[in-house]
Design an enzyme around this catalytic site. Sequence first.
Site, PDB file in Angstrom:
ATOM      1  N   MET A  30      -2.599  -1.873   1.304  1.00  9.69           N
ATOM      2  CA  MET A  30      -2.955  -3.143   1.942  1.00  9.69           C
ATOM      3  C   MET A  30      -1.788  -3.652   2.779  1.00  9.69           C
ATOM      4  SD  MET A  30      -5.643  -5.285  -0.333  1.00  9.69           S
ATOM      5  CE  MET A  30      -4.496  -6.078  -1.444  1.00  9.69           C
ATOM      6  N   HIS A  34       6.538  -1.415   0.754  1.00 12.68           N
ATOM      7  CA  HIS A  34       7.846  -1.400   0.112  1.00 12.68           C
ATOM      8  C   HIS A  34       8.135   0.023  -0.361  1.00 12.68           C
ATOM      9  CE1 HIS A  34       5.459  -1.363  -3.544  1.00 12.68           C
ATOM     10  NE2 HIS A  34       4.957  -2.560  -3.268  1.00 12.68           N
ATOM     11  N   HIS A  37       5.348   2.174  -1.891  1.00 12.59           N
ATOM     12  CA  HIS A  37       4.423   2.815  -0.955  1.00 12.59           C
ATOM     13  C   HIS A  37       5.060   4.056  -0.314  1.00 12.59           C
ATOM     14  CE1 HIS A  37       2.984  -1.489  -0.842  1.00 12.59           C
ATOM     15  NE2 HIS A  37       1.844  -0.860  -1.074  1.00 12.59           N
ATOM     16  N   GLY A 147      -0.471   4.401  -6.877  1.00 11.97           N
ATOM     17  CA  GLY A 147       0.646   4.128  -7.769  1.00 11.97           C
ATOM     18  C   GLY A 147       0.192   3.732  -9.160  1.00 11.97           C
ATOM     19  N   LYS A 149       1.583   1.523 -10.890  1.00 19.26           N
ATOM     20  CA  LYS A 149       1.831   0.102 -11.103  1.00 19.26           C
ATOM     21  C   LYS A 149       0.510  -0.639 -11.301  1.00 19.26           C
ATOM     22  CE  LYS A 149       2.710  -4.289  -9.679  1.00 19.26           C
ATOM     23  NZ  LYS A 149       1.784  -5.285  -9.095  1.00 19.26           N
ATOM     24  N   GLN A 153      -6.494  -0.156 -11.943  1.00 20.05           N
ATOM     25  CA  GLN A 153      -7.116   0.249 -10.686  1.00 20.05           C
ATOM     26  C   GLN A 153      -7.180   1.760 -10.578  1.00 20.05           C
ATOM     27  OE1 GLN A 153      -6.215  -1.473  -6.568  1.00 20.05           O
ATOM     28  NE2 GLN A 153      -4.933   0.349  -6.569  1.00 20.05           N
TER      29      GLN A 153
END
Length: 271
Positions: A30, A34, A37, A147, A149, A153
């Site tokens: 999105m 950083h 990504h 990721g 993190k 998801q």
Amino acid sequence: MKTVRTISDLRAQVAQWRAGGDTIALVPTMGALHAGHIALVAAALALADRAVVSIFVNPTQFAPHEDLARYPRDEAGDLAKLAGAGAHLVWAPPVAEIYPEGFATRLEVGGAALPLEGAFRPHHFGGVATVVCKLLMSAMPDMALFGEKDFQQLAVIRQMARDLVLPVSIRSVPTVREHDGLALSSRNAYLTEDERYIAPMLYKAISDVARGRDPRDAASALLAAGFAKVDYIEVRDAETLAPFVPGSGRPGRVLAAAWLGKTRLIDNVAC
């Protein structure tokens, strides 16, 4: 590096690469990129011949009261970072390209989407699954990278790809952290200086739970440290996100979401 805005241009470039025998990896983002990504792009380049990065702030995964309007956006900066990282193609479609007039289909997700974030943000994963499915079907990559993190998801996307028999391999990349343990996130930009100092306590709390601390004690410690609210700290099955059964031999995951000022932080660790 090339930037395209339409599905037709994306597919034309991917078809050209495939004709030459190249494999394709997609990194959906999105934007507001950083180092986390960039780690995804590096992994994509290690696994495939071509790395495609999508930049799209997906409106359907935000509730009306959430931060869609103020979500960080920096396309020029993102493109510079991606060029430096070696990405081959950036797909940055406008909203009307993904959701044209008359768009009326939305995926309904259950299973891994129901607990945790699903309970606090019941709109969220339907929007995530819908847009990721459309991104995958538009690019038709060999693999897509996400990721750890956003661990729930990742689980929901794996479930969706499996259930819909999508011909895409879903790969994960470990969370990238600051020197003090804070998981990198575009929303970290919302934190004040004082909040940024407190934020790494979330990682400490879930790490303590992974080592055996009671989640309720960890939540109390966060509130004492200055967090405004703890939505959850729970130990879950790392594959299904069902309640974790100690002694089962299955992998576990500690997942948490907590409010620091007006910013909601999420994080997770293996246990």
